[in-house]
Design a protein around this motif. Structure first.
Motif, PDB file in Angstrom:
ATOM      1  N   GLU A 126       0.919  -1.186   0.042  1.00 60.01           N
ATOM      2  CA  GLU A 126       0.054  -0.050  -0.189  1.00 60.01           C
ATOM      3  C   GLU A 126       0.918   1.161  -0.184  1.00 60.01           C
ATOM      4  O   GLU A 126       0.603   2.128  -0.668  1.00 60.01           O
ATOM      5  CB  GLU A 126      -0.851   0.226   1.289  1.00 60.01           C
ATOM      6  CG  GLU A 126      -2.230  -0.833   1.125  1.00 60.01           C
ATOM      7  CD  GLU A 126      -3.202  -0.655   2.298  1.00 60.01           C
ATOM      8  OE1 GLU A 126      -3.331   0.302   2.730  1.00 60.01           O
ATOM      9  OE2 GLU A 126      -3.774  -1.655   2.547  1.00 60.01           O
ATOM     10  N   ILE A 127       1.926   1.173   0.750  1.00 65.96           N
ATOM     11  CA  ILE A 127       2.575   2.401   0.753  1.00 65.96           C
ATOM     12  C   ILE A 127       3.436   2.499  -0.392  1.00 65.96           C
ATOM     13  O   ILE A 127       3.411   3.778  -1.007  1.00 65.96           O
ATOM     14  CB  ILE A 127       4.004   2.300   1.909  1.00 65.96           C
ATOM     15  CG1 ILE A 127       3.256   2.153   3.246  1.00 65.96           C
ATOM     16  CG2 ILE A 127       4.808   3.617   2.152  1.00 65.96           C
ATOM     17  CD1 ILE A 127       4.200   1.759   4.593  1.00 65.96           C
ATOM     18  N   ILE A 128       4.113   1.770  -0.975  1.00 67.93           N
ATOM     19  CA  ILE A 128       4.784   1.898  -2.257  1.00 67.93           C
ATOM     20  C   ILE A 128       3.781   2.362  -3.308  1.00 67.93           C
ATOM     21  O   ILE A 128       4.060   3.232  -4.294  1.00 67.93           O
ATOM     22  CB  ILE A 128       5.481   0.664  -2.531  1.00 67.93           C
ATOM     23  CG1 ILE A 128       7.070   0.592  -1.585  1.00 67.93           C
ATOM     24  CG2 ILE A 128       6.098   0.565  -4.264  1.00 67.93           C
ATOM     25  CD1 ILE A 128       7.719  -0.862  -1.543  1.00 67.93           C
ATOM     26  N   SER A 129       2.571   1.581  -3.547  1.00 70.25           N
ATOM     27  CA  SER A 129       1.788   2.002  -4.382  1.00 70.25           C
ATOM     28  C   SER A 129       1.237   3.482  -4.405  1.00 70.25           C
ATOM     29  O   SER A 129       0.814   4.183  -5.315  1.00 70.25           O
ATOM     30  CB  SER A 129       0.681   1.180  -4.614  1.00 70.25           C
ATOM     31  OG  SER A 129      -0.625   1.597  -4.653  1.00 70.25           O
ATOM     32  N   ALA A 130       1.055   4.039  -3.106  1.00 73.48           N
ATOM     33  CA  ALA A 130       0.643   5.281  -2.968  1.00 73.48           C
ATOM     34  C   ALA A 130       1.988   6.282  -3.180  1.00 73.48           C
ATOM     35  O   ALA A 130       1.604   7.317  -4.091  1.00 73.48           O
ATOM     36  CB  ALA A 130       0.532   5.618  -1.285  1.00 73.48           C
ATOM     37  N   LEU A 131       3.279   5.790  -3.038  1.00 73.46           N
ATOM     38  CA  LEU A 131       4.229   6.598  -3.345  1.00 73.46           C
ATOM     39  C   LEU A 131       4.354   6.891  -4.889  1.00 73.46           C
ATOM     40  O   LEU A 131       5.061   7.682  -5.293  1.00 73.46           O
ATOM     41  CB  LEU A 131       5.570   6.263  -2.778  1.00 73.46           C
ATOM     42  CG  LEU A 131       5.650   6.233  -1.285  1.00 73.46           C
ATOM     43  CD1 LEU A 131       6.813   5.538  -0.787  1.00 73.46           C
ATOM     44  CD2 LEU A 131       5.743   7.716  -0.871  1.00 73.46           C
ATOM     45  N   ASP A 132       3.896   5.725  -5.520  1.00 78.17           N
ATOM     46  CA  ASP A 132       4.049   5.601  -7.029  1.00 78.17           C
ATOM     47  C   ASP A 132       3.011   6.273  -7.837  1.00 78.17           C
ATOM     48  O   ASP A 132       2.965   6.620  -8.857  1.00 78.17           O
ATOM     49  CB  ASP A 132       4.086   4.365  -7.510  1.00 78.17           C
ATOM     50  CG  ASP A 132       5.676   3.509  -7.200  1.00 78.17           C
ATOM     51  OD1 ASP A 132       6.245   4.340  -6.998  1.00 78.17           O
ATOM     52  OD2 ASP A 132       5.570   2.281  -7.223  1.00 78.17           O
ATOM     53  N   LYS A 133       1.716   6.501  -6.955  1.00 80.79           N
ATOM     54  CA  LYS A 133       0.744   7.410  -7.802  1.00 80.79           C
ATOM     55  C   LYS A 133       0.233   8.747  -7.167  1.00 80.79           C
ATOM     56  O   LYS A 133      -1.003   8.985  -6.794  1.00 80.79           O
ATOM     57  CB  LYS A 133      -0.618   6.430  -7.797  1.00 80.79           C
ATOM     58  CG  LYS A 133      -0.955   5.959  -6.445  1.00 80.79           C
ATOM     59  CD  LYS A 133      -2.369   5.152  -6.910  1.00 80.79           C
ATOM     60  CE  LYS A 133      -3.091   4.851  -5.320  1.00 80.79           C
ATOM     61  NZ  LYS A 133      -3.807   3.788  -5.169  1.00 80.79           N
ATOM     62  N   LYS A 134       1.325   9.736  -6.974  1.00 80.92           N
ATOM     63  CA  LYS A 134       1.053  10.721  -6.437  1.00 80.92           C
ATOM     64  C   LYS A 134       0.558  11.759  -7.283  1.00 80.92           C
ATOM     65  O   LYS A 134       0.516  11.416  -8.768  1.00 80.92           O
ATOM     66  CB  LYS A 134       2.443  11.434  -6.089  1.00 80.92           C
ATOM     67  CG  LYS A 134       3.152  10.601  -5.055  1.00 80.92           C
ATOM     68  CD  LYS A 134       4.644  11.394  -4.838  1.00 80.92           C
ATOM     69  CE  LYS A 134       5.544  10.841  -5.967  1.00 80.92           C
ATOM     70  NZ  LYS A 134       6.682  10.245  -5.664  1.00 80.92           N
ATOM     71  N   SER A 135      -0.229  12.640  -7.089  1.00 78.31           N
ATOM     72  CA  SER A 135      -0.878  13.558  -7.927  1.00 78.31           C
ATOM     73  C   SER A 135       0.102  14.310  -9.103  1.00 78.31           C
ATOM     74  O   SER A 135       1.049  14.765  -8.524  1.00 78.31           O
ATOM     75  CB  SER A 135      -1.869  14.752  -7.268  1.00 78.31           C
ATOM     76  OG  SER A 135      -2.314  15.656  -7.946  1.00 78.31           O
ATOM     77  N   THR A 136      -0.404  14.555  -9.975  1.00 77.32           N
ATOM     78  CA  THR A 136       0.441  15.527 -10.954  1.00 77.32           C
ATOM     79  C   THR A 136      -0.022  16.659 -11.069  1.00 77.32           C
ATOM     80  O   THR A 136       0.484  17.491 -11.746  1.00 77.32           O
ATOM     81  CB  THR A 136       0.436  15.089 -12.265  1.00 77.32           C
ATOM     82  OG1 THR A 136      -0.934  14.613 -12.822  1.00 77.32           O
ATOM     83  CG2 THR A 136       1.050  13.525 -12.456  1.00 77.32           C
ATOM     84  N   GLU A 137      -1.320  17.097 -10.373  1.00 79.01           N
ATOM     85  CA  GLU A 137      -1.762  18.235 -10.287  1.00 79.01           C
ATOM     86  C   GLU A 137      -1.642  19.111  -8.902  1.00 79.01           C
ATOM     87  O   GLU A 137      -1.330  20.300  -9.000  1.00 79.01           O
ATOM     88  CB  GLU A 137      -3.550  18.191 -10.320  1.00 79.01           C
ATOM     89  CG  GLU A 137      -3.817  17.432 -11.594  1.00 79.01           C
ATOM     90  CD  GLU A 137      -3.808  18.097 -12.657  1.00 79.01           C
ATOM     91  OE1 GLU A 137      -4.367  19.237 -12.987  1.00 79.01           O
ATOM     92  OE2 GLU A 137      -3.201  17.395 -13.842  1.00 79.01           O
ATOM     93  N   LYS A 138      -1.483  18.435  -7.859  1.00 80.14           N
ATOM     94  CA  LYS A 138      -1.507  19.158  -6.692  1.00 80.14           C
ATOM     95  C   LYS A 138      -0.619  18.487  -5.661  1.00 80.14           C
ATOM     96  O   LYS A 138      -0.094  17.284  -5.984  1.00 80.14           O
ATOM     97  CB  LYS A 138      -2.954  19.412  -6.018  1.00 80.14           C
ATOM     98  CG  LYS A 138      -3.853  18.310  -6.428  1.00 80.14           C
ATOM     99  CD  LYS A 138      -5.303  18.485  -5.529  1.00 80.14           C
ATOM    100  CE  LYS A 138      -6.490  18.848  -6.309  1.00 80.14           C
ATOM    101  NZ  LYS A 138      -7.783  18.549  -5.584  1.00 80.14           N
ATOM    102  N   PRO A 139      -0.259  19.212  -4.383  1.00 78.61           N
ATOM    103  CA  PRO A 139       0.288  18.491  -3.462  1.00 78.61           C
ATOM    104  C   PRO A 139      -0.351  17.216  -3.204  1.00 78.61           C
ATOM    105  O   PRO A 139      -1.514  17.312  -2.842  1.00 78.61           O
ATOM    106  CB  PRO A 139       0.616  19.457  -2.369  1.00 78.61           C
ATOM    107  CG  PRO A 139      -0.367  20.494  -2.500  1.00 78.61           C
ATOM    108  CD  PRO A 139      -0.654  20.574  -3.891  1.00 78.61           C
TER     109      PRO A 139
END
Lengths: 310, 269
Positions: free
Chosen positions: B214-227
């Motif tokens: 879960e952590i790694i997948s979250a780190l891999d799918k950060k927003s490209t629009e906002k923080p």
């Protein structure tokens, strides 16, 4: 001839414009007081180098630290009462402990803010900045010196605090006068008493010196624009010559220039000292002139102290 | 690295943390233990960094705003090769590079001195802004604790980051529900926490802070629009049953005997 007056904050505004033009890494941060702190021209001409932080001085200090740690040369700006007033701990840790190359340019320092009253009159900023390691503290005497101080600060690697005023004041230096961080300027030589002044009190010291001369008292007037590092050599050598020292600042007599000089001389050359400035009290509303007179930040107060010590 | 290898690393880091804190006799145990999977995911997956060259100009940056949990940072950095593991036992001692709270001038690889709560968040925002201004592709990560959100400065930083659309910035919140004097909801309620970030216009990802996938997948799918904020639900003191979920372990350290017991439990798991 009408005397031309300009505020030290104008010197900042003109210098930062010049700096920004020549170096894109120079950025200025505003806490919603860009016009008051004289960033308006920079904002208009170099919008990419102007960073609006909103009314959030603590965040502004931290962001500047981050920018500096990534190679920018940020100037944070606000009224001295709020920066370094409100964001002191951020200045201490995020800026100074990190040795982040941030310049803290604060306007509206001292009583000369006038009608806004005690809340906005910073009379403690020299004390709270001078005590932080790694921080250089400068209090320019007039417009020209402010301009030079800002440029010198940008070229100095490390945090610098620059104390600026709102009120237009007479100019006592010119474009060609020397300015070196940490080096006092002896404006007038004398043998009876040394008057060490900073900021707008340098002009008051010169006025006092003239009147004292008429009465046969010859004072040495020193412009101590850098409160830290203090120019120990010049101060000690003058104190040795005259044997009596007056300090003068638009600030509390505790902890600022007076404090710094007293600490130095008590350790290295015990000398009688009188400190001219605000005596452990808050200011109030009024015009700059009225306030400076009421709270003994003028040539009259300096003359009185000289008479007491002589 | 596969999950098993990551878990092995996490176990070793937890053992180091226990040993460091028992040796130091002061420090913060619960938060240090619960941030381990996140630290490992950062240093062994997400961060672009080079332990041989900590000042590499093209590195990503990590600011540990919650500076008090730095035993986890030091132990992870040591595993990553920044400095020898033996040095871990100098934590909080005189002349040590491992200061009680991180200091950028004492240990290469520390991006910013931090610890006074809230301050690191602004510094991280400033770093992300600098990269944006210079069109650099790097990312800045900032680990903040949940209790740290009592500080107004964090919300100033959050507003600023949203305004400037800092899509190169990720906050990771250690949502362990404790702070030094009690539970977060007792001291100063934070819920609805995610909704607060949402209202401040950030991208929110909620994860189990001990689940590598879960952590790694979250780190891999950060927003490209906002923080982006990764709200990581963690168990304070994770890994040692006697320490888990007890706010009193926020600011104390195990005795030497407790440490021996804790290491046994970690090895048995």
């Amino acid at each position: 001839m009408t005397e031309i007056k300009k505020a030290t904050r104008d010197g900042f505004g003109d210098a930062i414009l010049e700096l920004a033009q020549n170096n894109k890494n120079i950025v200025a941060l505003s806490a919603n007081l860009g016009e008051s702190t004289k960033l308006d021209k920079l904002k208009k001409n170099f919008p990419d180098q102007y960073i609006e932080c909103g009314v959030a001085e603590q965040n502004m200090a931290g962001i500047a630290a981050g920018l500096a740690l990534s190679g920018k040369i940020p100037f944070i700006t606000s009224f001295a009462a709020f920066s370094p007033g409100r964001n002191w701990e951020q200045i201490r840790v995020s800026i100074c402990y990190n040795r982040a190359n941030v310049k803290i340019a604060s306007t509206h320092a001292g009583l000369s803010v006038g009608p806004d009253g005690a809340t906005h009159q910073s009379l403690e900023d020299l004390a709270i900045t001078r005590v932080i390691p790694n921080l250089t503290v400068i209090c320019p005497a007039d417009y020209h010196e402010a301009k030079k101080a800002v440029i010198a600060a940008a070229n100095h690697n490390g945090p610098v605090y620059i104390r600026l005023g709102r009120e237009p004041m007479p100019m006592i230096t010119d474009e060609n006068s020397s300015f070196e961080i940490g080096k006092c300027d002896i404006l007038k030589e004398g043998s009876d008493v040394t008057i060490i002044a900073t900021g707008i009190m340098v002009n008051e010291a010169l006025k006092a010196s003239e009147k004292l001369a008429e009465q046969g008292i010859h004072s040495e007037v020193i412009n101590c624009h850098t409160i830290k590092p203090l120019d120990e050599e010049t101060i000690i050598s003058s104190a040795k010559k005259t044997g009596k020292v007056i300090t003068a600042e638009e600030h509390q007599i505790i902890g600022g220039l007076g404090g710094a000089v007293a600490e130095l001389l008590s350790q290295k050359l015990p000398t009688p000292i009188k400190r001219v400035g605000v005596h452990d009290t808050f200011g109030e509303s009024g015009t700059a002139k009225e306030l400076l007179e009421k709270y003994s930040c003028d040539s009259t107060a300096i003359i009185k102290s000289v008479k007491e010590i002589i | 690295m596969n999950t098993e290898e990551l878990q092995d690393l996490a176990r070793n880091i937890r053992k180091s943390i226990i040993n460091m804190l028992a040796e130091a006799g002061t420090g913060h145990t619960a938060g240090s233990l619960d941030i381990v999977e996140i630290m490992v995911s950062l240093y062994f997956h997400a961060l672009k960094h080079d332990p041989e060259n900590p000042d590499w100009p093209d590195r990503d940056r990590l600011v540990l705003s919650a500076g008090h949990i730095n035993p986890a940072l030091y132990a992870t950095m040591s595993e990553a090769g920044y400095f020898p593991k033996e040095e871990l036992l100098t934590l909080r001692k005189i002349n040590s590079r491992l200061q009680g709270h991180p200091h950028n001038h004492s240990l290469p690889g520390i991006e910013a001195s931090s610890g006074p709560l809230g301050q690191g968040s602004s510094v991280a925002v400033g770093m992300a802004l600098a990269d944006k201004m210079d069109n650099k592709p790097n990312h800045t990560y900032c680990i903040v604790s949940d209790g740290e959100h009592d500080e107004g400065q964090i919300w100033e930083a959050i507003m600023f980051a949203a305004k400037n659309k800092l899509n190169n910035l990720t906050f990771i919140v250690d949502r362990n529900h404790i702070q030094i004097d009690g539970t977060t909801e007792e001291i100063m309620p934070l819920e609805p926490f995610a909704k607060k970030y949402e209202a401040f216009n950030w991208h929110i990802i909620e994860v189990d802070g001990h689940n590598f996938t879960e952590i790694i997948s979250a780190l891999d799918k950060k927003s490209t629009e906002k923080p982006t904020v990764i709200l990581a639900k963690t168990i304070a003191g994770k890994g040692i049953p006697a320490i888990e979920n007890n706010w009193q372990w926020h600011g104390k350290t195990p005795t030497k005997d407790e440490a021996i017991e804790a290491i046994k439990q970690l090895e048995a798991r």
